[in-house]
Design a protein around this motif. Structure first.
Motif, PDB file in Angstrom:
ATOM      1  N   VAL A   1       4.349   6.332  20.740  1.00 42.51           N
ATOM      2  CA  VAL A   1       5.307   6.154  21.829  1.00 42.51           C
ATOM      3  C   VAL A   1       4.705   5.283  22.939  1.00 42.51           C
ATOM      4  N   ASP A   2       3.382   5.066  22.918  1.00 43.73           N
ATOM      5  CA  ASP A   2       2.764   4.188  23.930  1.00 43.73           C
ATOM      6  C   ASP A   2       3.058   2.711  23.657  1.00 43.73           C
ATOM      7  N   GLN A   3       3.934   2.443  22.672  1.00 40.26           N
ATOM      8  CA  GLN A   3       4.449   1.106  22.343  1.00 40.26           C
ATOM      9  C   GLN A   3       3.422   0.215  21.651  1.00 40.26           C
ATOM     10  N   THR A   4       2.422   0.843  21.000  1.00 35.67           N
ATOM     11  CA  THR A   4       1.448   0.058  20.236  1.00 35.67           C
ATOM     12  C   THR A   4       1.314   0.588  18.812  1.00 35.67           C
ATOM     13  N   THR A   5       0.976  -0.344  17.905  1.00 35.48           N
ATOM     14  CA  THR A   5       0.574   0.003  16.540  1.00 35.48           C
ATOM     15  C   THR A   5      -0.897  -0.367  16.431  1.00 35.48           C
ATOM     16  N   ARG A   6      -1.725   0.566  15.970  1.00 33.28           N
ATOM     17  CA  ARG A   6      -3.177   0.333  15.941  1.00 33.28           C
ATOM     18  C   ARG A   6      -3.702   0.492  14.521  1.00 33.28           C
ATOM     19  N   LEU A   7      -4.687  -0.331  14.183  1.00 34.06           N
ATOM     20  CA  LEU A   7      -5.274  -0.305  12.851  1.00 34.06           C
ATOM     21  C   LEU A   7      -6.728   0.139  12.954  1.00 34.06           C
ATOM     22  N   HIS A   8      -7.075   1.197  12.232  1.00 38.12           N
ATOM     23  CA  HIS A   8      -8.418   1.796  12.296  1.00 38.12           C
ATOM     24  C   HIS A   8      -9.125   1.571  10.956  1.00 38.12           C
ATOM     25  N   ALA A   9     -10.413   1.250  11.017  1.00 41.78           N
ATOM     26  CA  ALA A   9     -11.197   1.040   9.788  1.00 41.78           C
ATOM     27  C   ALA A   9     -12.663   1.351  10.055  1.00 41.78           C
ATOM     28  N   PRO A  10     -13.441   1.647   8.980  1.00 38.13           N
ATOM     29  CA  PRO A  10     -14.876   1.937   9.182  1.00 38.13           C
ATOM     30  C   PRO A  10     -15.688   0.656   9.352  1.00 38.13           C
ATOM     31  N   TRP A  11     -16.498   0.608  10.410  1.00 37.48           N
ATOM     32  CA  TRP A  11     -17.395  -0.524  10.667  1.00 37.48           C
ATOM     33  C   TRP A  11     -18.712  -0.257   9.949  1.00 37.48           C
TER      34      TRP A  11
ATOM     35  N   ASP B   1      -3.760   2.405   4.083  1.00 29.23           N
ATOM     36  CA  ASP B   1      -3.626   1.155   3.341  1.00 29.23           C
ATOM     37  C   ASP B   1      -3.222   1.495   1.905  1.00 29.23           C
ATOM     38  N   LYS B   2      -2.220   0.786   1.389  1.00 29.69           N
ATOM     39  CA  LYS B   2      -1.690   1.099   0.049  1.00 29.69           C
ATOM     40  C   LYS B   2      -2.739   0.837  -1.017  1.00 29.69           C
ATOM     41  N   GLY B   3      -2.868   1.781  -1.913  1.00 28.29           N
ATOM     42  CA  GLY B   3      -3.753   1.592  -3.067  1.00 28.29           C
ATOM     43  C   GLY B   3      -5.150   2.105  -2.844  1.00 28.29           C
ATOM     44  N   SER B   4      -5.917   1.480  -1.901  1.00 24.99           N
ATOM     45  CA  SER B   4      -7.338   1.831  -1.787  1.00 24.99           C
ATOM     46  C   SER B   4      -7.678   2.636  -0.544  1.00 24.99           C
ATOM     47  N   GLY B   5      -6.771   2.710   0.414  1.00 28.18           N
ATOM     48  CA  GLY B   5      -7.026   3.503   1.616  1.00 28.18           C
ATOM     49  C   GLY B   5      -8.208   3.022   2.428  1.00 28.18           C
ATOM     50  N   GLN B   6      -8.384   1.696   2.520  1.00 30.62           N
ATOM     51  CA  GLN B   6      -9.547   1.157   3.234  1.00 30.62           C
ATOM     52  C   GLN B   6      -9.344   1.108   4.743  1.00 30.62           C
ATOM     53  N   TYR B   7      -8.109   1.248   5.190  1.00 32.38           N
ATOM     54  CA  TYR B   7      -7.854   1.342   6.629  1.00 32.38           C
ATOM     55  C   TYR B   7      -6.665   2.257   6.873  1.00 32.38           C
TER      56      TYR B   7
ATOM     57  N   ALA C   1      -5.625  12.294   6.938  1.00 36.02           N
ATOM     58  CA  ALA C   1      -5.362  11.738   8.268  1.00 36.02           C
ATOM     59  C   ALA C   1      -4.209  12.498   8.900  1.00 36.02           C
ATOM     60  N   SER C   2      -4.311  12.734  10.205  1.00 38.48           N
ATOM     61  CA  SER C   2      -3.242  13.445  10.915  1.00 38.48           C
ATOM     62  C   SER C   2      -3.008  12.788  12.262  1.00 38.48           C
TER      63      SER C   2
ATOM     64  N   LYS D   1       2.509  13.941  11.649  1.00 36.73           N
ATOM     65  CA  LYS D   1       2.433  13.398  10.287  1.00 36.73           C
ATOM     66  C   LYS D   1       1.077  13.707   9.678  1.00 36.73           C
ATOM     67  N   LEU D   2       1.072  13.974   8.381  1.00 32.23           N
ATOM     68  CA  LEU D   2      -0.159  14.176   7.618  1.00 32.23           C
ATOM     69  C   LEU D   2      -0.154  13.207   6.447  1.00 32.23           C
ATOM     70  N   ARG D   3      -1.296  12.625   6.150  1.00 33.87           N
ATOM     71  CA  ARG D   3      -1.380  11.703   5.016  1.00 33.87           C
ATOM     72  C   ARG D   3      -2.752  11.814   4.351  1.00 33.87           C
ATOM     73  N   PHE D   4      -2.758  12.147   3.038  1.00 31.63           N
ATOM     74  CA  PHE D   4      -4.000  12.153   2.266  1.00 31.63           C
ATOM     75  C   PHE D   4      -4.346  10.722   1.864  1.00 31.63           C
ATOM     76  N   LYS D   5      -5.644  10.421   1.858  1.00 29.61           N
ATOM     77  CA  LYS D   5      -6.105   9.114   1.392  1.00 29.61           C
ATOM     78  C   LYS D   5      -5.771   8.968  -0.090  1.00 29.61           C
ATOM     79  N   PRO D   6      -5.291   7.793  -0.531  1.00 30.64           N
ATOM     80  CA  PRO D   6      -4.847   7.674  -1.928  1.00 30.64           C
ATOM     81  C   PRO D   6      -5.961   7.652  -2.970  1.00 30.64           C
ATOM     82  N   VAL D   7      -7.225   7.684  -2.558  1.00 31.85           N
ATOM     83  CA  VAL D   7      -8.331   7.699  -3.534  1.00 31.85           C
ATOM     84  C   VAL D   7      -9.342   8.782  -3.179  1.00 31.85           C
ATOM     85  N   LEU D   8     -10.074   9.249  -4.194  1.00 37.02           N
ATOM     86  CA  LEU D   8     -11.149  10.228  -3.991  1.00 37.02           C
ATOM     87  C   LEU D   8     -12.471   9.494  -3.792  1.00 37.02           C
TER      88      LEU D   8
END
Length: 814
Positions: free
Chosen positions: A418-428, A406-412, A799-800, A784-791
């Motif tokens: 290739v399984d034809q889905t986009t999924r959104l993950h977040a902490p419950w 998520d842009k800015g705060s990395g909350q999700y 994330a990988s 793909k590798l992506r660091f969370k935008p906040v500490l």
């Protein structure tokens, strides 16, 4: 070495029968790509969570089973057995609390499709482990291990041109004699008993009218052996094996009967020897169960329960079918007739049915795994007297191509596959203060294999698939409400943000359509009234129903009620979309497509407000594999299959007549430093340096050309050989150290390398701080590798995603 902790693992179960099993230790093991994954299901005191992935196979895992211990005892799990497309089965056992491969069973010439395993207590200290494996090579191998010795191949049974589709072990009551059942495509169940160190076929049970897909043994409280079998003929058969005396087995004619003896039918019996004693068993068909409307892939007996005074075997049977239902069967108390006690399953959606079903150790929970790689969990609640769906871990069931925070705060985190889905993950965030990651939405379910992703702002993203169109999606209001409720954010504060204004209620997919259409709050009421359907409308609309969630949604909700409406289609590329990137302000979107010649290798820039095409950037001759905007948004870096990189600079606000971006530097075929395809690129947090990663195993650091003094030839500032083809690279968008940069590199083998790089004239400017091997990171190419935008409290998250179907989040203390 810096300590790395795995915060989250998301992956789906392989889409094969018998690929998951619930052990008496409470854990579920399942096959995920080439790994065996251990999963902790939801309980009263524990959250659903994937704990570990174990890799040793060289190809997809087809089947797994926990080794069942007989006689049943409270002791800890012995281990498990997995079978794979690589023609092997692997025995895993717990050593010092860790699951490790102890034996690789090699004898098959085709993929292993079925495994059964049993650990038999032969004396107070003696243990014998039996493993049976069935394969596409039409054979069954039986292996034996005495105590902790090596596994020995006991024998191989050939089935001609037929296949054994499932296997089950048991031990004959009050003896140490193992019994094996094989369900085959010849519509028969073949029964084997060990005699003199060899398994001998003693009987074939006939009755099914199609391939036998599943079989399972149990021993009831009277000491009879009960076998359940399920087939593609939609029926389940229950067979009872009862012990008889040798005298009972003597067949008498009517003339030979005495006056007080009854005339009775000849029983179907078999006999075998234990030492000098002859043992006789009679086999009868107890019941035929009809209730499913499609192939039945799984039957399982409820595990025995310890009542305190001994072990009790509940006669409960669970079946799972391709008709999207699981049925729990039990005999009626008065008549003894087997009846359907409860039926659970999916309604609607675009999925196929279930590949397997299983009981929890106490029998109060049941779980199924299906065609979408997802788990479906139901638990019996005493207060309501009903079976309620539970929260499950979930994940992709094919190659995961992209992840973005998520842009800015990395909350999700958003992942795309290739399984034809986009999924959104977040902490419950739960009431007890714990926060565990789950999939909370599935914004896009497509008809093409998805390839790339770019987040435009907090509630808008664009995705590209194996089509020429880029699609843009906006979050509906229902998602924002549920996101705040599940993750513990203020809904009022969220709705005041500019990007959260004027949202539709949700989205639905029209019949035979690919686009998620927006549904506004006024339309939701309209949908509720019954509409008389035309007979030609054989494909029902999947309508959105607003749902208020306090916990992560179930698979059914994810498929139907968490879609995001599609707001825009962008046309302009001549071939399939390959890469997307968006600047930090979310104003400009860059896209590229597959290209084998210069005409199609351009990068198109789009205005995300008007969705007009701004310009096309040329320079590459083959597919642009990745693009990255600098953090200040003034530069765009592109890398390509043609082994070159290009750097474009944004025009000044005063120079309105110039193109928006112009090329200021780049390599060409004569001066390129990389010798193979460049897969990835990334910027340092201060935009002074950019890095490129290539299949030539090298990662190169380049100083931004307009910062160098004079006309210096294009040479990298620093080069490191990472030992394998580098496929992903990223640097944190924030400063982690004062005088050096943190660099994460993903390689083709699945490992992730974390380095620090210090700008200097020395060659020793790279320091490897940690290496995540295949057991901790991935076992196939890191995409793909992506660091969370906040500490968070001096910890940073990485994330990988990988070709091994998994998304992982790692936490590292700085």
């Amino acid at each position: 070495m810096t300590a790395i902790e795995t915060c989250y693992i998301s992956t789906g179960c392989n889409r094969t029968p018998h690929c998951a099993d619930w052990g008496l230790n409470g854990f579920i093991c399942f096959g995920s790509c080439r790994s065996v994954t251990i999963y902790q299901p939801e309980e009263e005191t524990k959250s659903a969570k994937i704990l570990q992935t174990h890799v040793h196979h060289k190809d997809r895992v087809n089947c797994v089973t926990w080794i069942k211990k007989l006689p049943v005892s409270e002791s800890k799990a012995v281990g498990l057995v997995s079978g794979s497309v690589d023609n092997t089965a692997i025995v895993w056992k717990y050593i010092d609390g860790k699951l490790k491969p102890v034996a690789t069973l090699k004898n098959h010439t085709g993929p292993v499709n079925g495994v059964a395993a049993m650990c038999l207590q032969t004396s107070t200290v003696g243990m014998t482990t039996y493993v049976a494996t069935s394969s596409a090579d039409s054979t069954v191998n039986i292996w034996k291990q005495e105590n902790e010795g090596d596994f020995q191949l006991l024998q191989t049974h050939k089935f001609g041109t037929g296949f054994v589709l499932d296997l089950s072990f048991t031990v004959i009551p009050n003896t140490k004699v193992p019994m094996l059942a094989c369900g085959c495509d010849d519509q028969k169940i073949h029964i084997f008993i060990e005699q003199n160190e060899k398994f001998v076929r003693i009987m074939s049970l006939q009755g099914h009218e199609d391939w036998i897909r599943a079989i399972d043994f149990t021993i009831d409280d009277t000491g009879d052996i009960v076998l359940a079998s399920a087939a593609q003929d939609f029926f389940i058969r229950i067979w009872r094996f009862s012990r008889r005396s040798v005298e009972d087995n003597i067949v008498k004619t009517v003339k030979e009967l005495s006056l007080d003896e009854e005339i009775k039918m000849r029983e179907n019996t078999f006999q075998f020897k234990i030492g000098e004693e002859t043992v006789v068993y009679a086999v009868s068909l107890e019941s035929v169960l009809s209730g499913h409307e499609n192939w039945i892939y799984s039957v399982k007996w409820q595990p025995p329960v310890n009542t305190g005074s001994g072990w009790h075997q509940p006669m409960h049977l669970l079946s799972a079918s391709m008709d999207k239902t699981m049925i729990l069967w039990k005999p009626d108390k008065e008549s003894g007739v087997w009846v359907e006690e409860v039926r659970v399953g999916e309604v609607g959606g675009n999925t196929l049915g279930f590949y397997g079903g299983m009981f929890s150790p106490d029998g109060r929970s049941i779980m199924a795994h299906g065609y979408q790689g997802a788990f479906h969990h139901w638990s019996f609640t005493k207060s309501k007297g009903t079976w309620e769906p539970q929260v499950t871990a979930s994940g992709h069931f094919d190659v995961v191509c992209d992840v973005e925070w998520d842009k800015g705060s990395g909350q999700y985190l958003v992942s795309l596959s290739v399984d034809q889905t986009t999924r959104l993950h977040a902490p419950w965030k739960q009431s007890n203060g714990q926060a565990n990651w789950y999939e909370i939405a599935r914004p896009q379910v497509h008809g093409y294999d998805l390839q790339c992703l770019a987040l435009i702002n907090r509630y808008k993203f664009a995705s590209g698939a194996d089509e020429k169109v880029i699609r843009s999606f906006d979050a509906p209001k229902n998602f924002i409400e549920n996101f705040c409720s599940i993750c513990g954010f203020s809904l009022e504060a969220e709705l005041k943000k500019e990007e959260a204004q004027n949202r539709p209620a949700g989205a639905s997919v029209p019949a035979l359509g690919l686009s998620n259409k927006a549904v506004y709050s006024g339309e939701v009421e309209k949908i509720d009234r019954k509409i008389e359907q035309h007979p030609n409308d054989q494909y029902p609309e999947v309508y959105f129903t607003p749902v208020s969630l306090q916990s992560p949604p179930t698979e059914e909700h994810l498929l139907q009620n968490t879609l995001w409406p599609e707001t825009q289609k962008l046309y302009g590329h001549g071939y399939e979309i390959f890469a997307l990137a968006c600047d930090t302000k979310g104003k400009i979107l860059a896209s590229s497509c597959k290209a084998s010649k210069v005409d199609f290798a351009g990068v198109i820039l789009w205005d995300t407000t008007t969705w007009n095409q701004i310009c096309m950037l040329e320079g590459h001759t083959l597919t642009v594999t990745q693009m990255a905007f600098s953090h200040n948004g003034n530069y765009l870096l592109t890398v390509s299959r043609d082994r070159t990189w290009m750097l474009y600079r944004k025009r000044n606000e005063n120079s309105q007549n110039e193109p928006l971006f112009t090329r200021i530097s780049g390599t060409n075929k004569s001066n390129t430093a990389h010798t193979r395809i460049i897969w990835a690129c990334a910027w340092s947090h201060d935009d002074k340096y950019f890095l490129t990663a290539s299949r030539d195993k090298k990662v190169m650091v380049w100083l931004r050309p307009d910062l160098s003094s004079g006309d210096i030839p294009l040479k990298p500032q620093s080069v490191i050989d990472v030992g394998d083809a580098a496929t992903a690279i990223h640097l944190p968008p924030i400063a982690c150290y004062t005088d050096k940069y943190l660099v994460a590199v993903g390689v083709e083998s699945g490992e992730i390398l974390l380095y620090t790089w210090k700008p200097s004239d020395n060659q020793d400017d790279w320091t490897l701080i940690t290496k995540l091997d295949q057991q901790l990171s991935h076992h196939l190419t890191v995409k793909k590798l992506r660091f969370k935008p906040v500490l968070d409290n001096k910890t940073i998250q990485l994330a990988s995603c990988s070709a091994d179907h998994s998304v992982k989040i790692f936490k590292m203390c700085l």
